[in-house]
Motif scaffolding. Sequence first.
Motif: not given
Length: 76
Positions: A27-29, A20-24, A63-67, A49-55
């Motif tokens: 946003t998270f992904g 799980i990462f945070v972008r500059d 979403q990772a646990q689902v995907a 999945y890295s193209h998905r954006f989360f708040a």
Amino acid sequence: MRVRVVASFDSSEGDHCVDIFVRDDGTFGFDEYRRDAEDMKGWFPLHRYSHRFFATERDALAQAQVAVAWMAAASR
């Protein structure tokens, strides 16, 4: 865009992980990685999945646990 890993989860077999990462931009992904025991090159991103954006980090983890099949099985 750079990312910073905030959490990492390994499969029970140790051959896959999800970061799980945070972008500059705040946003998270997440993305899934794999490694082969016989190949000492390390982890390889699967780029599923890295193209998905989360708040939030929580949203990305949910979403990772689902995907990701092995994460879904472990969260039951």
